[in-house]
Design an enzyme around this catalytic site. Structure first.
Site, PDB file in Angstrom:
ATOM      1  N   HIS A 248       5.156   5.030   6.582  1.00  0.00           N
ATOM      2  CA  HIS A 248       4.795   6.204   6.108  1.00  0.00           C
ATOM      3  C   HIS A 248       5.329   7.466   6.850  1.00  0.00           C
ATOM      4  CE1 HIS A 248       2.357   9.497   4.287  1.00  0.00           C
ATOM      5  NE2 HIS A 248       1.970   8.416   3.419  1.00  0.00           N
ATOM      6  N   GLU A 300       0.149   2.089  -0.546  1.00  0.00           N
ATOM      7  CA  GLU A 300       0.687   1.585  -1.804  1.00  0.00           C
ATOM      8  C   GLU A 300       0.555  -0.056  -1.617  1.00  0.00           C
ATOM      9  OE1 GLU A 300       4.303   3.795  -1.598  1.00  0.00           O
ATOM     10  OE2 GLU A 300       3.760   5.032  -3.330  1.00  0.00           O
TER      11      GLU A 300
END
Length: 360
Positions: A248, A300
């Site tokens: 991320h 996700e």
């Protein structure tokens, strides 16, 4: 005067915000100072919407007014983007530059509630169900997540309600990502709320922002077929394939949203949990050897696993993300309205030097 230049504006501070605080090093996410760990399971999504937009859990997000778009294709992101743009005209929404903060808030509240309804209706069309669910059945739902499922399927399994509510809370807001920046850019022009939200949905439809969960389940299926997560990871990296759901741009430790969603997947007995956990461990160890800052799963990865528990097809993942992000987008649109500054970055020219048309 020198100007900081970074491709894609990564790391360049464009706004001050009071809405959300992703804790880069601590692995936490706070909405107006409240940790999402405290929100999940305590208040429903509609009150988190209120916290982000109104700075108070109440009144929050209301039930949607009955509204059926003139055209529903079953492609939920496209249906949602088209519906939000059309509502600007149908509801005669005023331009942000011409209306009060209070009117803008009510427009966003109404649009956000309708967005959830549109996605549910589109998902129903995708399932081949053309008949609408009775309004009384929908309105009997106690939470936004329950009403969403009732409008989609005509019934609401409590475990599925928990999945959607948890997922929506975890993904309601996350600072200045691509879709939120898009919403703020459009809002900065003085456009109406429908235009700003519609543009954000368009930005969310790409696989690098919002669409990645749709690519996680096929990856898990491939690992299950191979029967060995470590070997699958090794082979995938050797082919220079991207392992979706890892790393991320903000967090250098574990993504706190992934932590909450992993826990939910385990609590609800996800049939993919063991495979997902094995892949998470194998990929984390392999990626960490080259890039330790991007070796943890992100929101996700575990979103895909959790949404699968509620039997939500991967193709619907971007639209589910859009439902949750109506909260963050709305808050940022209002913040941009109050700022009252047109977003106008510069570009660094790298083309040919002066030349004549004849020389080309």
């Amino acid at each position: 005067m020198s100007t900081e230049f970074k491709e894609g504006l990564e790391g360049v501070v464009a706004f001050r915000t009071e809405i959300a605080e992703p804790d880069r090093e601590g692995g936490s996410l706070r909405y107006r100072g409240v940790d999402i760990e405290e929100l999940v399971g305590t208040v429903p999504f509609e009150q988190v919407w209120g916290l982000l937009v109104d700075e108070s859990p109440t009144p929050g997000l209301p039930q949607a007014d009955p509204h059926t778009p003139s055209t529903l294709t079953g492609n939920a992101p496209a249906d949602l983007q088209a519906a939000l743009a059309a509502l600007s005209s149908e509801w005669k929404l005023g331009k942000l530059i011409d209306i009060s903060d209070e009117e803008a808030t009510e427009n966003l509240r109404r649009l956000s509630a309708t967005a959830l309804s549109v996605v549910a209706q589109s998902a129903r069309v995708a399932d081949g169900n053309t008949a609408q669910v009775d309004r009384a059945t929908i309105e009997a739902g106690e939470t936004a997540a329950e009403r969403f499922l009732l409008e989609w399927r005509g019934e609401a399994d409590p475990a599925h309600v928990k999945v959607i509510d948890t997922y929506w809370i975890c993904t309601a807001e996350h600072g200045l990502n691509a879709s939120t920046f898009t919403a703020r850019v459009v809002a900065s022009t003085g456009a109406d709320c429908g235009a700003a939200l519609s543009s954000a949905v368009g930005a969310l439809s790409g696989p690098l922002h919002g669409g990645a969960p749709a690519r996680v389940l096929p990856m898990l299926d491939a690992v299950a077929e191979r029967g060995d997560a470590e070997k699958w990871v090794s082979e995938a990296l050797a082919r220079k394939e991207r392992i979706m759901g890892f790393g991320h741009r903000v967090y250098r430790a574990e993504d706190p949203r992934a932590r909450l969603l992993r826990r939910t997947a385990k609590e609800l007995g996800s049939p993919r949990f063991e495979i997902a956990e094995a892949l998470e461990q194998a990929a984390h160890e392999a990626i960490a050897k080259k890039n330790p800052d991007h070796s943890y799963t992100n929101v996700e990865f575990w979103s895909a696993v959790v949404l699968d528990v509620a039997e939500i097809p991967p193709s619907l993942a971007p639209a589910m993300f859009a439902c949750s992000r109506t909260a963050g987008w709305s808050a940022h649109i209002l913040e941009q309205k109050r700022l009252g500054v047109l977003v106008r970055p510069s570009a660094k020219y790298t083309g040919p030097s002066t030349r004549s048309l004849q020389s080309i």
